[in-house]
Design an enzyme around this catalytic site. Structure first.
Site, mmCIF file in Angstrom:
data_model
loop_
_atom_site.group_PDB
_atom_site.id
_atom_site.type_symbol
_atom_site.label_atom_id
_atom_site.label_comp_id
_atom_site.label_asym_id
_atom_site.label_seq_id
_atom_site.Cartn_x
_atom_site.Cartn_y
_atom_site.Cartn_z
ATOM 1 N N ARG A 54 6.620 -8.808 -23.651
ATOM 2 C CA ARG A 54 5.690 -7.830 -23.053
ATOM 3 C C ARG A 54 4.482 -8.562 -22.491
ATOM 4 N NH1 ARG A 54 1.939 -5.797 -26.038
ATOM 5 N NH2 ARG A 54 3.242 -5.437 -27.848
ATOM 6 N N TYR A 106 0.695 9.937 -2.161
ATOM 7 C CA TYR A 106 1.955 10.168 -2.865
ATOM 8 C C TYR A 106 1.744 11.224 -3.952
ATOM 9 C CZ TYR A 106 6.003 9.241 -5.798
ATOM 10 O OH TYR A 106 7.133 9.370 -6.536
ATOM 11 N N ASP A 178 -2.285 1.541 -1.097
ATOM 12 C CA ASP A 178 -0.867 1.628 -1.452
ATOM 13 C C ASP A 178 -0.088 1.173 -0.218
ATOM 14 O OD1 ASP A 178 1.783 2.466 -1.859
ATOM 15 O OD2 ASP A 178 1.162 4.128 -3.145
ATOM 16 N N LYS A 203 10.928 0.849 -3.482
ATOM 17 C CA LYS A 203 11.213 1.168 -2.084
ATOM 18 C C LYS A 203 11.579 -0.114 -1.320
ATOM 19 C CE LYS A 203 9.897 5.059 -3.814
ATOM 20 N NZ LYS A 203 8.521 5.532 -3.784
HETATM 21 C C1 LIG Z 1 7.523 6.105 -4.717
HETATM 22 C C2 LIG Z 1 6.077 5.888 -4.463
HETATM 23 C C3 LIG Z 1 5.167 5.707 -5.516
HETATM 24 C C4 LIG Z 1 5.581 5.804 -6.981
HETATM 25 O O1 LIG Z 1 6.411 4.776 -7.345
HETATM 26 P P1 LIG Z 1 7.550 4.885 -8.492
HETATM 27 O O2 LIG Z 1 8.200 3.552 -8.445
HETATM 28 O O3 LIG Z 1 8.459 6.023 -8.109
HETATM 29 O O4 LIG Z 1 6.842 5.171 -9.776
HETATM 30 C C5 LIG Z 1 3.848 5.436 -5.189
HETATM 31 N N1 LIG Z 1 3.434 5.392 -3.897
HETATM 32 C C6 LIG Z 1 4.276 5.588 -2.871
HETATM 33 C C7 LIG Z 1 3.764 5.529 -1.473
HETATM 34 C C8 LIG Z 1 5.626 5.843 -3.114
HETATM 35 O O5 LIG Z 1 6.461 6.053 -2.080
#
Ligand SMILES: *Cc1c(COP(=O)(O)O)cnc(C)c1O
Length: 387
Positions: A54, A106, A178, A203
């Protein structure tokens, strides 16, 4: 970073080599996955830099080095999901602090701000205006953080990172970007003024729709201290195998993004002015409201295209009839996906707020994959014909 991979190397080179130094004992070109929870010590407290997975694992450290390198960051930390990465950054705030966020963030980020962190005394305020002045107007002496996404989901609005960064810094606040939709292959927020960059590596960075992960990178090394503390203290870390998958994904990021961008641009142009569509939204189309900013801030328009049908019924029929594209949530993988945000990803947002933001029932989001463009166009054409 080893001496064969320099900081002056371009992204595609760093993505392949950083954190992937050949093993000195075996010469492995790909380091092994360190599937271990603990590490042997020769005497109490005497270890080789790792004690417990961890706190640190070699496979994760390799990924973190690579993430920092591709984002042009001072340091990187890897998390079990984008949401865990988001929580770690928000965890650096203290009760009484105010955070200004773009309203159309998001959904999970919005939910965390509204329904988790307000409970700990954090005060989130939202603007629905992309103009930097709208952030300026909300600043007060409690403001410690500005949070934005660019491009946004699903309207692909672009926000002026340098201008909003200056506003944050003048107020003594930090800027978080982000960068999930653009990825470091197309946009480098730290170089544009962001203090923290957050990713859902689920993603484009993972890129193959087979792993959930998240990352935080920082412009200034000193900001990593608290993030790394929270990573270990709250424990939202990815396992070694998930780290390996994400790292493997990054190696082809530059190549994949090139293809995502050319396919998406070709589809945006192909669908533009289609008689069944009211609007095609793509940052690199001249008709996009933030086209100039997008061209200035990003070196490609990305892989997402949003289409707005004239009729809601047509949007639904289109979703039912698409074949090469799969109707599914998420985005950023090599395979093309279609999403109906109002019913799927954005269903938790009250209808009036959703519609005021432009996320209507006739809007469909395409995550354009890297398949052959002729097959993608033919699939869209046949589904549109049935819509
Ligand atoms: C999917 C997403 C998140 C969250 O991420 P997870 O891996 O699903 O927890 C945050 N910001 C954006 C822009 C996203 O597309």
């Amino acid at each position: 970073m080893s001496d064969h991979t320099k900081n002056t190397h371009k992204l595609a080179t760093r993505a392949i080599h950083v954190g992937q130094e050949p093993d000195p004992n075996t010469g492995d070109i790909v380091p092994p996955i360190h599937l271990t929870s603990t590490f042997r010590q020769s005497a109490p407290g005497q270890h080789r830099g790792f004690e417990y997975s961890r706190s640190g694992n070699p496979t994760r450290i390799a990924l973190e080095k690579c993430l920092a390198s591709v984002e042009r960051a001072a340091a990187g930390a890897s998390f079990a999901s984008g949401s865990a990465a988001t929580a770690a950054i928000l965890g650096t705030l203290a009760p009484g602090d105010k955070i200004i966020a773009y309203g159309d963030v998001y959904g999970g980020t919005f939910r965390m701000l509204k329904h988790v962190f307000t409970g700990y005394g954090i005060d989130p305020v939202f603007t629905d205006d992309t103009a930097p002045e709208s952030f300026q107007r909300l600043i007060d002496d409690r403001t410690k953080m500005i949070w934005l996404e660019s491009p946004t989901n699903p309207l692909l609005r672009c926000l002026d990172i340098p201008a909003i960064g200056r506003i944050a810094h003048e107020a003594g606040a930090v800027l978080v970007v982000d960068n999930t939709f653009a990825t470091p292959a197309l946009q480098l927020p730290h170089e544009l003024g962001a203090d923290y960059v957050v990713h859902s590596t689920t993603k484009y960075i993972g890129g193959h729709s087979d792993v959930i992960g998240g990352a935080v990178t920082v412009r200034d090394e000193s900001l990593m201290e608290r993030v790394a503390f929270l990573q270990n203290a709250t424990g939202g870390v990815p396992g070694p195998f998930d780290c390996y998958l994400q790292h493997r994904g990054i190696k082809t990021l530059a190549l994949r993004m090139e293809r995502h961008c050319t396919n998406a641009m070709a589809i945006a142009e192909h669908l533009d002015n289609h008689p069944k569509l009211a609007r095609v939204v793509y940052p690199f189309l001249p008709s996009h409201p933030d086209h100039d900013l997008a061209r200035r801030q990003m070196c490609g328009g990305g892989g997402m295209v949003t289409i707005v049908f004239k009729e809601t019924q047509a949007a639904l029929k289109f979703c039912e009839n698409i074949r090469v594209f799969a109707l599914a949530e998420s985005l950023g993988g090599i395979e093309s996906l279609v999403c109906h945000p109002a019913i799927m990803t954005h269903a938790s947002i009250p209808k009036e707020i959703r519609e005021a933001r432009g996320v209507t029932d006739s809007l469909v989001r395409l995550s354009v994959g890297i398949e052959d463009i002729d097959d993608l166009k033919a699939d869209l054409d046949q589904a549109l014909a049935k819509a």
